[in-house]
Structures are given as C-alpha cells and as structure tokens.
Scaffold this active site. Structure first.
Site, PDB file in Angstrom:
ATOM      1  N   LYS A  77      -4.589 -18.507 -41.693  1.00  0.00           N
ATOM      2  CA  LYS A  77      -3.169 -18.576 -41.383  1.00  0.00           C
ATOM      3  C   LYS A  77      -2.954 -19.277 -40.034  1.00  0.00           C
ATOM      4  O   LYS A  77      -3.771 -19.117 -39.111  1.00  0.00           O
ATOM      5  CB  LYS A  77      -2.588 -17.165 -41.346  1.00  0.00           C
ATOM      6  CG  LYS A  77      -1.072 -17.113 -41.230  1.00  0.00           C
ATOM      7  CD  LYS A  77      -0.559 -15.685 -41.387  1.00  0.00           C
ATOM      8  CE  LYS A  77       0.947 -15.593 -41.269  1.00  0.00           C
ATOM      9  NZ  LYS A  77       1.444 -14.215 -41.409  1.00  0.00           N
ATOM     10  N   SER A 152       5.104 -13.584 -44.762  1.00  0.00           N
ATOM     11  CA  SER A 152       5.019 -14.843 -44.070  1.00  0.00           C
ATOM     12  C   SER A 152       3.733 -15.613 -44.337  1.00  0.00           C
ATOM     13  O   SER A 152       3.662 -16.806 -44.047  1.00  0.00           O
ATOM     14  CB  SER A 152       5.166 -14.622 -42.571  1.00  0.00           C
ATOM     15  OG  SER A 152       4.095 -13.826 -42.074  1.00  0.00           O
ATOM     16  N   SER A 176       3.305  -9.047 -44.722  1.00  0.00           N
ATOM     17  CA  SER A 176       3.078 -10.491 -44.861  1.00  0.00           C
ATOM     18  C   SER A 176       1.788 -10.895 -45.540  1.00  0.00           C
ATOM     19  O   SER A 176       1.626 -12.062 -45.883  1.00  0.00           O
ATOM     20  CB  SER A 176       3.145 -11.171 -43.500  1.00  0.00           C
ATOM     21  OG  SER A 176       4.491 -11.387 -43.173  1.00  0.00           O
TER      22      SER A 176
HETATM   23  N1  GLN Z   1       8.794  -9.915 -43.990  1.00  0.00           N
HETATM   24  C1  GLN Z   1       8.611  -9.122 -42.821  1.00  0.00           C
HETATM   25  C2  GLN Z   1       9.385  -9.716 -41.678  1.00  0.00           C
HETATM   26  O1  GLN Z   1      10.055 -10.652 -41.883  1.00  0.00           O
HETATM   27  C3  GLN Z   1       7.163  -8.989 -42.493  1.00  0.00           C
HETATM   28  C4  GLN Z   1       6.596 -10.100 -41.738  1.00  0.00           C
HETATM   29  C5  GLN Z   1       5.156  -9.936 -41.429  1.00  0.00           C
HETATM   30  O2  GLN Z   1       4.500  -9.037 -41.948  1.00  0.00           O
HETATM   31  N2  GLN Z   1       4.665 -10.765 -40.533  1.00  0.00           N
HETATM   32  O3  GLN Z   1       9.331  -9.250 -40.582  1.00  0.00           O
END
Ligand code: GLN
Length: 470
Positions: A77, A152, A176
C-alpha cells in the site's frame, strides 16, 4: 498470473517447475493487460526482473533453506515506506516524496525474500472506503470495472484480485483491509493492535492503525502475518507473544452473532450471511445470539476519535518537513497555501472535524465521550468473549458500489459499521469471501467477518480455514 497460493508457488520453485522469473513475467503480463484500466498502482517498481534473478540465485544456492517468501511478488500500500521508492499515500502533498528507509513490515518481508511489485493506490492518507479519494484517480474493481474496489486499501486488493501479485499489504484503521477484501473476493486480516509494528507506516489514527495482508487464501494471510508480526524496538505499542494470554483453537466453536446489529441489511446480503451461519452450524459449531449495544455506537465514536487523531498526525505536513512546499508571505501563509493545495477535500474535512472535537470547549463533550464509549465497547466485548469464542458479522453491509454512488461522505461512513469496532477495541478481525450477490447481472463478491479476543489470530485462521475448506 495463474492462481496459486504462496505455499504452492514455493513448492514449485523448490521442485524447479517454476522460477521467480516466470512468475514476474506473468505479473508483468497482467500489468500490461489490466493495469491501464484497473489502476491498482501509483508506481510499479522498476527492478522486478532484477529481483527475480536474485531470487532465482538464492533458490539455487539455498534450496529448501531459502527464506520463506523468496521470489514471491507482494504489492505494498502507498502509505507503507519502501526504501528508495516514492511513497505518496495517494496525496498531492507527497507527490514527490521518496521513502528514506524501510517500514518494519517492509524490512521483514524483504528479509523473507519478497519481491515488491509496487506502491498501490489508496484513498488519500487512508481516508475512505472506495479509493475514490485518491489524488491520482480511482482504482477500479477487477470484478466489475464500473464499481469501486473498496477502500482505503483498494489498490492493494485490486492488485491481488487481478493477479498482479500473490499477496499485498494494506493498512486498516476502521476497515481498510477488510472492506476491500470483501469487495474484491479476498481474505483480509486486521491484526490485534500492536501485533504488527507501525514503524514506517504513515499514521492516520495511531491508536487504531494496523497493517495486514490481503490474499487469496487464509493460509497465505497466516503466512504473511507470521512474517510481519512481533515486537519492534521502533514501535513502543508493538508486543510479542506472551503479552496477551494464549487464545486456544478448539474442536468446535461457540459463535456469537449480534442479530440486532444486522437490521437493514439488503435481503440478498442477509441471505448470504445466513447461509454462511447455516454452514457453520452444519459443521458442528454453535451459533449464539448476543447483544452488543455499545458496538452499535462504534461508528459514531470512530468518526470522532479517528479525525481527532488525523488532525494531530497530519499536522506534520507543513510544507517544511515533507513533500510539497508552496511559498507565501509569512510562515503561516506557507502552511496555509501548502495544505490548501496539497490536501484533498476528504482530508481537509477530517482535519477540520478533528480540530473541532479536540478544541478546549468541546473536548469533553465529543472526544471524551467517544473515548468512554470505546471503553464500554472493550468491556462489552470482553464480557461476550467469556461466553463465545468468536463473533461473526457481515464485513460490509453492501457489495461494491458504482463510482460516485456514495458521493455524500456520510453515506460512505455508514459502510464501516461492522469493521470499526475491531479497531476501537484492538481485537483481531478477518474478512473471508462468503459468496456473491448479483447487481446489474454481475456477480459481486462479499465477505463475512470474524472477530476474536486480543491475540486470537490463530483461532481466526483456524475457523476461517475450516469454513473455506483449506
Ligand atoms: N473507511 C474508513 C474511513 O474512511 C476506514 C479507513 C481505514 O481503515 N483506513 O475512515
């Protein structure tokens, strides 16, 4: 690339039936065919062939003694540092930032022989559930390119789902890793908080963040987890086995399901979830209806705690220390101009929200209350884990949606309802493919999630492997 597990690939390497060069050639073929459309990567690294050659030499010299991941292509990532490579976290503010060292997870994978395919695309600084919030444009879901891959870590999921890497690392602050795993038909693990070092990960919410694998099989997720886990002198919150009590594997499990928490699911998603439970029952496990009233408040608590930590963590991007610099008339003006230009809308929204909930007049009403909810959630889980061995829920309430469908941030935040609890409480959680539901005649994968007590990864791998028939 042919669908193979890491273990199978390793065996083929050992028997001389396949070489790292073959596998890297397959990766590059997929990249040529699919990457222009899918856009899983911000950067594909330029040294893949050289690394494959080195891996081949290592295999020739060391045979069965070669490190576990020798010649295994892994995508990273874009918020995980890989020494000498660009690390952008898909933000304009870090467009030209080169990682000056390896994150601990990178160093451990490297020492195990992995070949890094590239830096994957993501929601900017990991804020989002669809990878639409990337400054480099969205990633598409390889199962249906009119739909999002989840976020994400959408690039990391797409990279594996389109077979350009055997596995990838994502980071999970509120879901994410698990969300993209659900949308792309993969296994995704959010480890126990502190099981994996955060050193060299770009912090989003420091009390929530964990890096974890995205893979085709549970066995591969376990293998990667065992390589990256463990105490690291550079992360004081990391720990070794022995800190938490051992969480045993069992012949049969008592599985807690918070039925009241499932209201409002789409009927076909609910049907798939019920079918998964029916399979678990048929296998001899026992389903227990449990009540998690505080867990239901998790989403509200998460969207206070997380932006609070975001606002503090992202203060370091000031135009002086990292990345983009825009000159103004004064130092304050430099900050303003750099951050106004460098950050995208979602990042700005969260910084504003976080600054607000931490402001002296509101701190107790918002941040203080959210932290108290978090304590209650931990207690609630601990109590329930005295009665059940694992807790199972859907991973996401819906399958992958179409681009732009959830442009309203709140509707997207609701997608995290089942995943944020594990981050707020620190317990491990795994998402595994549960089947598909149909949207517009396309079969879209969707996952189910299992949570275990702290340090319960072994138990999660056990039940997940048995469920998947691995
Ligand atoms: N979708 C969640 C957010 O927008 C989780 C994001 C993540 O785990 N980095 O914060």
């Amino acid at each position: 690339m042919a669908k193979r597990t890491i273990q199978e690939t390793r065996t083929l390497y050992q028997n001389g039936e396949l070489s790292p060069q073959d596998v890297i050639a397959e990766c590059m073929n997929v990249l040529a065919l699919r990457e222009p459309d899918v856009h899983a990567y911000v950067d594909v690294f330029s040294d893949l062939e050289k690394r494959a050659e080195e891996a081949q030499k290592t295999l020739e010299q060391k045979g069965g003694e070669a490190p576990l991941l020798t010649g295994i292509p892994i995508a990273m990532k874009g918020n995980i540092l890989v020494n000498g490579e660009r690390a952008t976290a898909s933000s304009k503010i870090l467009e030209n930032y080169i990682a000056p060292y390896d994150a601990t997870v990178t160093a451990r994978l490297r020492a195990a022989g992995a070949i890094f395919v590239g830096a994957t695309n993501m929601d900017e600084f990991a804020m989002g559930s669809s990878t639409e919030n990337s400054a480099f444009g969205p990633t598409k879901n390889p199962h249906d390119t009119s739909r999002v891959p989840g976020g994400s870590s959408g690039g990391s999921a797409a990279a594996v789902a389109m077979e350009s890497a055997l596995a990838s690392l994502g980071t999970d602050t509120g879901g994410s890793v698990r969300g993209p795993a659900s949308f792309c038909g993969l296994v995704g693990l959010k480890p126990t908080y502190g099981a994996v070092s955060r050193y060299g990960l770009m912090a989003m919410g420091s009390s929530l963040d964990q890096a974890g694998p995205l893979t085709h099989t549970v066995g591969d997720a376990e293998l990667i987890f065992n390589v990256i886990r463990g105490k690291d002198q550079y992360d004081a919150t990391s720990w070794d086995e022995g800190v938490y009590p051992e969480v045993s594997v069992k012949e049969m499990y008592r599985i807690g399901v918070p039925y009241a928490f499932l209201e409002g699911l789409a009927p076909d998603v609910r049907a798939l979830f019920d079918a998964a439970l029916a399979k678990l029952t048929a296998d001899g496990h026992t389903i227990v209806d449990i009540s998690l009233p505080y867990m239901k408040e998790g989403l509200a608590a998460y969207y206070i705690v997380m932006p609070a930590e975001v606002s503090s963590n992202l203060a370091r991007f000031d135009g002086v220390r990292f990345g983009l610099h825009v000159s103004g008339d004064t130092l304050l003006d430099d900050y303003r101009k750099t951050r106004a230009l460098g950050f995208g809308a979602e990042v700005k929204r969260r910084i504003l929200l976080g600054t607000y909930v931490l402001s002296s007049g509101y701190y107790d009403a918002y941040y203080g209350t959210a932290e108290r909810v978090r304590d209650r959630m931990r207690e609630e889980l601990a109590q329930n884990f005295e009665n059940v061995d694992v807790i199972v829920t859907p991973t996401t309430p819906t399958p992958a949606w179409k681009f732009g469908e959830k442009a309203d941030p709140l509707s997207m935040y609701l997608e995290d309802i089942y995943t944020v609890g594990a981050n707020l409480t620190g317990v491990p959680a795994i998402s595994i493919p549960a089947g598909t539901v149909t949207r517009d005649t396309v079969h879209l994968p969707i996952g189910i999630q299992a949570m275990a007590p702290h340090n319960g990864e072994k138990r999660l791998f056990d039940i997940a492997k048995r469920y998947r028939g691995e």
